[in-house]
Write a protein that holds these residues in place. Structure first.
Motif, short mmCIF file in Angstrom:
data_model
loop_
_atom_site.label_atom_id
_atom_site.label_comp_id
_atom_site.label_asym_id
_atom_site.label_seq_id
_atom_site.Cartn_x
_atom_site.Cartn_y
_atom_site.Cartn_z
N GLU A 160 -5.00 -18.14 0.92
CA GLU A 160 -5.32 -16.73 1.06
C GLU A 160 -4.08 -15.84 1.15
OE1 GLU A 160 -8.49 -19.26 2.90
OE2 GLU A 160 -6.32 -19.10 3.10
N GLY A 161 -2.92 -16.44 1.36
CA GLY A 161 -1.69 -15.68 1.50
C GLY A 161 -1.39 -14.80 0.31
N GLY A 162 -1.97 -15.11 -0.85
CA GLY A 162 -1.75 -14.30 -2.03
C GLY A 162 -2.35 -12.91 -1.92
N GLY A 163 -3.26 -12.71 -0.99
CA GLY A 163 -3.88 -11.40 -0.80
C GLY A 163 -3.21 -10.58 0.28
N ILE A 164 -2.01 -11.01 0.69
CA ILE A 164 -1.31 -10.35 1.79
C ILE A 164 0.11 -9.98 1.36
CG2 ILE A 164 -0.58 -10.55 4.19
CD1 ILE A 164 -2.56 -12.87 4.50
N THR A 165 0.54 -8.79 1.73
CA THR A 165 1.92 -8.39 1.51
C THR A 165 2.63 -8.25 2.86
OG1 THR A 165 1.45 -7.18 -0.53
CG2 THR A 165 3.46 -6.57 0.65
N PRO A 166 3.59 -9.13 3.16
CA PRO A 166 4.34 -9.00 4.41
C PRO A 166 5.38 -7.88 4.27
CG PRO A 166 4.39 -11.26 3.55
CD PRO A 166 3.92 -10.37 2.45
N ILE A 167 5.49 -7.05 5.28
CA ILE A 167 6.45 -5.95 5.30
C ILE A 167 7.33 -6.12 6.53
CG2 ILE A 167 6.76 -3.45 5.37
CD1 ILE A 167 3.88 -3.21 4.28
N THR A 168 8.64 -6.17 6.33
CA THR A 168 9.57 -6.30 7.44
C THR A 168 10.03 -4.92 7.88
OG1 THR A 168 10.34 -8.41 6.55
CG2 THR A 168 11.70 -7.37 8.24
N GLY A 169 9.85 -4.62 9.15
CA GLY A 169 10.29 -3.34 9.66
C GLY A 169 9.49 -2.93 10.87
N ARG A 170 9.77 -1.74 11.35
CA ARG A 170 9.06 -1.19 12.49
C ARG A 170 7.90 -0.33 12.00
NH1 ARG A 170 11.50 -2.43 17.02
NH2 ARG A 170 13.68 -3.08 16.96
N SER A 171 6.82 -0.37 12.75
CA SER A 171 5.60 0.32 12.31
C SER A 171 5.84 1.81 12.07
CB SER A 171 4.49 0.11 13.34
OG SER A 171 4.86 0.64 14.61
N ALA A 172 6.63 2.45 12.91
CA ALA A 172 6.87 3.89 12.76
C ALA A 172 7.47 4.21 11.40
CB ALA A 172 7.78 4.40 13.88
N ASP A 173 8.41 3.38 10.97
CA ASP A 173 9.07 3.60 9.68
C ASP A 173 8.12 3.32 8.52
OD1 ASP A 173 11.44 4.22 11.03
OD2 ASP A 173 12.04 2.11 11.10
N VAL A 174 7.33 2.25 8.64
CA VAL A 174 6.39 1.89 7.58
C VAL A 174 5.33 2.98 7.41
CG1 VAL A 174 4.61 0.23 6.89
CG2 VAL A 174 6.76 -0.59 7.88
N LEU A 175 4.78 3.46 8.52
CA LEU A 175 3.72 4.47 8.45
C LEU A 175 4.26 5.81 7.95
CD1 LEU A 175 1.81 3.65 11.74
CD2 LEU A 175 1.09 3.15 9.41
N LYS A 176 5.50 6.10 8.25
CA LYS A 176 6.11 7.35 7.80
C LYS A 176 6.19 7.40 6.28
CE LYS A 176 9.53 8.60 10.27
NZ LYS A 176 10.90 8.67 10.87
N LYS A 177 6.35 6.23 5.65
CA LYS A 177 6.51 6.16 4.20
C LYS A 177 5.26 5.61 3.50
CE LYS A 177 11.46 5.20 4.84
NZ LYS A 177 12.55 4.20 4.61
N TRP A 178 4.15 5.55 4.20
CA TRP A 178 2.95 4.90 3.66
C TRP A 178 2.47 5.56 2.38
CZ3 TRP A 178 0.73 0.42 4.69
CH2 TRP A 178 -0.55 0.17 4.20
N ASP A 179 2.28 4.74 1.34
CA ASP A 179 1.81 5.27 0.05
C ASP A 179 0.79 4.33 -0.61
OD1 ASP A 179 3.43 3.16 -0.65
OD2 ASP A 179 4.71 4.30 -2.02
N GLN A 180 0.10 3.54 0.22
CA GLN A 180 -0.85 2.56 -0.30
C GLN A 180 -2.29 3.07 -0.31
OE1 GLN A 180 0.28 -0.24 -1.70
NE2 GLN A 180 2.34 0.48 -1.19
N GLY A 181 -2.48 4.34 -0.02
CA GLY A 181 -3.82 4.89 -0.05
C GLY A 181 -4.48 4.87 1.31
N PRO A 182 -5.67 5.49 1.42
CA PRO A 182 -6.40 5.54 2.70
C PRO A 182 -6.69 4.13 3.22
CG PRO A 182 -7.34 7.07 1.12
CD PRO A 182 -6.36 6.23 0.36
N ILE A 183 -6.50 3.96 4.53
CA ILE A 183 -6.66 2.65 5.17
C ILE A 183 -8.09 2.49 5.67
CG2 ILE A 183 -5.87 1.18 7.06
CD1 ILE A 183 -3.19 2.81 6.92
N ASN A 184 -8.73 1.43 5.27
CA ASN A 184 -10.10 1.17 5.71
C ASN A 184 -10.15 0.54 7.10
OD1 ASN A 184 -10.03 0.64 2.52
ND2 ASN A 184 -11.98 1.59 3.08
N LEU A 185 -9.20 -0.35 7.37
CA LEU A 185 -9.17 -1.02 8.67
C LEU A 185 -7.73 -1.24 9.08
CD1 LEU A 185 -10.87 -2.39 10.94
CD2 LEU A 185 -10.56 -4.55 9.71
N ALA A 186 -7.37 -0.78 10.28
CA ALA A 186 -6.03 -0.98 10.82
C ALA A 186 -6.15 -1.78 12.11
CB ALA A 186 -5.35 0.36 11.09
N PHE A 187 -5.32 -2.80 12.26
CA PHE A 187 -5.31 -3.62 13.47
C PHE A 187 -3.94 -3.52 14.10
CE2 PHE A 187 -4.87 -7.97 15.45
CZ PHE A 187 -5.69 -7.69 16.53
#
Length: 291
Positions: A134-161
Motif C-alpha cells: 500500500e506504500g505506493g499510495g502514500i507520499t512521505p514529506i520531510t519537514g515541519r507541518s507549519a511549513d508544509v501547510l503554508k505551501k500546500w497545493d494538493q487541493g482540498p483535504i478530505n481527512l486530516a489526522f
C-alpha cells in the motif's frame, strides 16, 4: 455517551465504529500492521481512520488525505489501505521531521518483545518495501507541518489526522492553517485528546511513573504495601485526578471558541489497555457545522 465541559459528546470507539456506515478493516491486516508499524502497541485509532477515509471521500474528485506525524507509518498505511480496499482514487500525504530514508532503531520499550523491528536499524522506506504494497499510495514529506501547510497545493483535504507535535502552540497552528485547506465536508482528527488531569500542575503521567517505581521498591523492601501502592498508577493513570489541561485539548478548545457555531466536536474514547484507561486517550473529530 457522556458530555464534557466543551459541550461535545464522548462516544466509545466501538459505538462510533458501528455508527460509521462504511467497510471494516480486515482484522488480519490490522494485526499485521499493528505488529510491524507499532510494535504491537495498540493502534485502535486505525480502525476508525480506515472507516473515515471512506466516509469523507468525495465522489467528484480523488480523495486527499493528510497525515501529520508519520513515525513508522501506521496511520498513513491504514488510510491508504482504506482507499485501496474501497477502490477509491486518492492519495495520502504524510509529514514527519524524520526523513523516509533515515535509518533508525524504531523499537521502543513500550513495544512487545516480538516486535519484528526490535534491534533493527532500518529506514521507513525499507520497512514499507518489505511488508506493505500500500506504500505506493502514500507520499512521505520531510519537514515541519507549519511549513508544509503554508505551501500546500494538493487541493482540498478530505481527512486530516494530526499526530505530530502535541504541544499546544503546534496543534493550534495546525488547526488554524488547516481551516482554509479543508474540503467543506471534510474532517480533522486530532490524536491524544486527553480527558485526564493534573495534580497541582504535575502531569498525571509523572505521578504514574513515580507510583510505578515506588511499587517496584515496595515489592522488594515492603511486599505487604506493594498492592496498595499499585492502585496509584500500575493500571490506572488517572486514579488520583479529575481534570487535566493538556496542550492538545487546550488548542482544540481555543480553536472552537474563536469560531463559535462554525465547527462541531466529537470525542472518541479509545478502549482501555495496559496503563491507558478510558479517560487517558481519545480522538477529537472536528467537522464544519452545516446550514
Amino acid at each position: 455517551m457522556t458530555i464534557v465541559q466543551t459541550g461535545a459528546t464522548v462516544t466509545p470507539l466501538e459505538q462510533k465504529l458501528d455508527e460509521v456506515d462504511s467497510a471494516d478493516l480486515s482484522a488480519e491486516w490490522y494485526a499485521h500492521a499493528a505488529k510491524v508499524l507499532r510494535g504491537g502497541d495498540g493502534g485502535e485509532h486505525g480502525l476508525l481512520l480506515y472507516k473515515l477515509v471512506q466516509r469523507y471521500a468525495n465522489a467528484s474528485r480523488p480523495v486527499v488525505v493528510l497525515d501529520i506525524g508519520t513515525a513508522r507509518g501506521f496511520s498513513a498505511m491504514t488510510m491508504a489501505r482504506a482507499m485501496e480496499d474501497a477502490g477509491i482514487a486518492g492519495h495520502v500525504h504524510t509529514v514527519d521531521i524524520i526523513d523516509h530514508q533515515e535509518s533508525l532503531n524504531w523499537h521502543a520499550v513500550k513495544h512487545e518483545a516480538d516486535d519484528p523491528l526490535a534491534g533493527a536499524t532500518v529506514t521507513r522506506a525499507e520497512i514499507w518495501a518489505k511488508w506493505f504494497q500500500e506504500g505506493g499510495g502514500i507520499t512521505p514529506i520531510t519537514g515541519r507541518s507549519a511549513d508544509v501547510l503554508k505551501k500546500w497545493d494538493q487541493g482540498p483535504i478530505n481527512l486530516a489526522f494530526l499526530d505530530g507535535s502535541h504541544a499546544y502552540a503546534d496543534v493550534k497552528r495546525e488547526l488554524t492553517q488547516l481551516e482554509s485547506l479543508m474540503d467543506e465536508n471534510g474532517a480533522i482528527v486530532v490524536d491524544d485528546y486527553h480527558l485526564g488531569s493534573t495534580v497541582v500542575r504535575i502531569p498525571s503521567r509523572l505521578i504514574t511513573a513515580f507510583a510505578q517505581r515506588l511499587r517496584r521498591v515496595c515489592e522488594i523492601a515492603w511486599p505487604r504495601m506493594s498492592k496498595h501502592v499499585a492502585r496509584f498508577g500500575a493500571g490506572n493513570e488517572y486514579a488520583l485526578v479529575t481534570y487535566r489541561l493538556h496542550g492538545t485539548r487546550k488548542a482544540v478548545a481555543e480553536f472552537l471558541a474563536e469560531r463559535p457555531g462554525q465547527w462541531s466536536l466529537e470525542i472518541i474514547a479509545m478502549p482501555s489497555r495496559g496503563d491507558y484507561q478510558g479517560s487517558d486517550y481519545s480522538l477529537a473529530v472536528l467537522t464544519r457545522q452545516q446550514g
